[in-house]
Motif scaffolding. Structure first.
Motif, PDB file in Angstrom:
ATOM      1  N   LYS A  15     -13.621 -19.412   8.370  1.00 52.33           N
ATOM      2  CA  LYS A  15     -14.433 -19.902   9.484  1.00 52.33           C
ATOM      3  C   LYS A  15     -14.009 -18.546  10.539  1.00 52.33           C
TER       4      LYS A  15
ATOM      5  N   ASN B 251     -19.562 -21.073  13.434  1.00 54.03           N
ATOM      6  CA  ASN B 251     -18.923 -21.402  12.620  1.00 54.03           C
ATOM      7  C   ASN B 251     -20.274 -21.975  11.148  1.00 54.03           C
TER       8      ASN B 251
ATOM      9  N   THR C  81     -18.718 -18.312   6.446  1.00 53.79           N
ATOM     10  CA  THR C  81     -17.661 -18.928   5.381  1.00 53.79           C
ATOM     11  C   THR C  81     -17.524 -18.319   4.491  1.00 53.79           C
TER      12      THR C  81
ATOM     13  N   GLU D 266     -10.269 -22.987   6.940  1.00 54.56           N
ATOM     14  CA  GLU D 266     -11.138 -23.800   7.363  1.00 54.56           C
ATOM     15  C   GLU D 266     -10.121 -25.284   7.255  1.00 54.56           C
TER      16      GLU D 266
END
Length: 499
Positions: A4, A9, A12, A33
């Motif tokens: 992240k 957030n 990814t 993560e």
């Protein structure tokens, strides 16, 4: 295992993307993560393993899109007896009963940065092949001394890479400067900047996150990455040596499995001590992480009060790798202690950019005090510690390790804590021969010949200088350029042949 961004957030990415990019497009830093957990059985297996096997095991837990063969190949090429001059790679030296120096300076450039930067080129090569196939990777590095040489040596003549290093003109030791100025390799470039390390680091981050600059590189089939500890591929190998050192204490019957220890780290950019914090999160029984600063004590104040304020005088010290007022890796700690609150982290970083300060909330302050203890040591204290350690322990230490020793002694005096303690010894004393000889003899050495000083230190320490240091004086100087901090972008374009 995916990653992240500390500032978003919704981002990814895989491990290979995190390593190849170096930094998120939003300016945030990549973090895993979740944090792998080492069981008692895992710890026993690691204790019975050598350094390469330990690194392979630990790194495999973080490099989710690497094959087992790729991870093993990377660590096997990085951590060899030929490169590190010792089978154990990162040996422990018992300074006094219960106090151990973790010697991280046996690599090609005699500094702890080798522990990560001998591995990063291999990790990056695999990552780029997965995430950016066919691209030339341009490594940008800001250095306060040791990172620059270690990165240059690690990436020297690595196919598909170019590396450019910027260092503060007046902010490194004479031998650090000589190491960079004489660097060999066809894909390397070094420049001083008129300013301090924070100026160099800010310049690199500004270029990194400039969309127009990245587009310009893309037009020439190039992509940026970083060898600074903002790159997860630079930070994750550092976790290994803290876990390995705990295993060595068990293996050598200095502690029992599960016994709590303290770890002392001299740090400026917060990456080295953050790696120890991550080792703790993985299950290594660490009581206190003791953060040692020099006169640039912004981290000491932050860990004691929760207020980070870079609006203060900047000092050029004899421990130059810690002459930093903007500690980039603190962002990763804030993200973790805020329960991964990207909005909160963005707020702190925006405040730092606009006002030069921020103050964390009470919950984070409490966590800081639970995990960390911090103090600092000025140059006079550093010299005294070098002299006293030589007299008492017959041990020669570089200025950064001396800062750590001084702060550890402060900690023990104030708390009475006699727990077994590992102190990160981050550089060979030979890299700072003038300051070390001057401290031991209580004399000025600023204008002395560097080759003579290395010889004097050899006599004092009853040791031979590392060949990496003694051979420097025979090499031709290749890089003497200096630019203003505002001129870094143009320098980069010129070196890369981009109009």
């Amino acid at each position: 295992m995916n990653y992240k961004s500390t500032r978003n957030n919704d981002v990814t990415v895989t491990a290979s993307v995190a390593i190849s990019r170096g930094i998120s497009e939003d300016g945030g830093l990549f973090v895993p993560e979740s944090m792998p957990w080492l069981s008692y059985t895992d710890l026993k297996i690691l204790t019975d393993s050598d350094y390469v096997a330990r690194a392979n095991d630990i790194l495999s837990r973080f490099l989710g899109d690497f094959t087992p063969g790729e991870v093993l190949n990377c660590v096997s090429q990085a951590y060899t007896r030929e490169k590190f001059e010792t089978e154990s790679i990162a040996p422990l030296y018992e300074l006094e009963p219960g106090v151990y120096l973790l010697e991280l300076w046996h690599g090609p450039t005699c500094a702890f940065k080798d522990m990560a930067l001998q591995l990063l080129p291999h990790l990056l090569s695999v990552s780029v092949e997965k995430a950016e196939p066919g691209k030339t990777v341009v490594i940008l590095v800001a250095t306060s001394g040791d990172t620059g040489k270690a990165a240059l040596e690690g990436f020297r003549d690595v196919p598909g890479t170019r590396i450019l290093v910027f260092y503060p003109e007046q902010g490194v030791s004479p031998l650090q400067k000589l190491q960079m100025a004489t660097q060999e390799g066809e894909n390397v470039y070094v420049s001083a900047i008129r300013g301090n390390f924070d100026d160099a680091q800010a310049g690199v981050k500004a270029v990194f996150t400039d969309t127009a600059v990245k587009q310009k590189l893309a037009e020439h089939n190039m992509v940026f990455s970083s060898a600074n500890s903002i790159n997860w591929g630079r930070l994750v190998p550092q976790i290994v040596y803290y876990i390995s050192s705990y295993c060595d204490l068990i293996k050598n019957n200095r502690i029992s499995a599960g016994e709590h220890i303290n770890i002392v780290v001299p740090t400026g950019n917060f990456g080295n001590i953050l790696a120890a914090y991550y080792a703790k999160k993985m299950g290594i029984p660490i009581n206190k992480l003791i953060c040692a600063s020099n006169a640039n004590n912004v981290l000491t104040e932050f860990l004691q009060t929760g207020v980070y304020d870079r609006n203060r005088p900047f000092y050029t010290t004899i421990s130059p790798s810690m002459d930093i007022l903007i500690s980039s890796n603190l962002e990763r700690l804030l993200y973790d202690l805020s329960a991964c609150d990207d909005k909160q982290v963005r707020g702190y970083m925006d405040s730092l950019a606009k006002t030069g300060r921020y103050e964390v909330d009470e919950a984070i302050k409490k966590s800081l005090q639970e995990h960390f203890w911090a103090s600092y040591c000025d140059d006079d204290g550093t010299r005294s510690t070098i002299r006293e350690t030589y007299a008492k322990n017959a041990c020669v230490t570089d200025p950064h390790t001396a800062v750590a020793l001084n702060v550890y002694r402060q900690y023990r005096e104030k708390t009475g804590d006699e727990a077994k303690t590992i102190i990160a010894s981050t550089a060979s004393a030979y890299k700072f021969a003038g300051d070390v000889v001057g401290a031991i003899r209580s004399e000025q050495t600023a204008n002395a010949d560097q080759r003579t000083l290395v010889g004097e230190l050899s006599k004092l320490s009853l040791s031979k200088p590392p060949k990496q240091i003694s051979s420097l004086f025979e090499k031709p100087v290749r890089f003497e350029g200096v630019c203003d901090k505002e001129g870094m972008q143009q320098t980069i374009f010129t070196v890369l042949g981009i109009d």
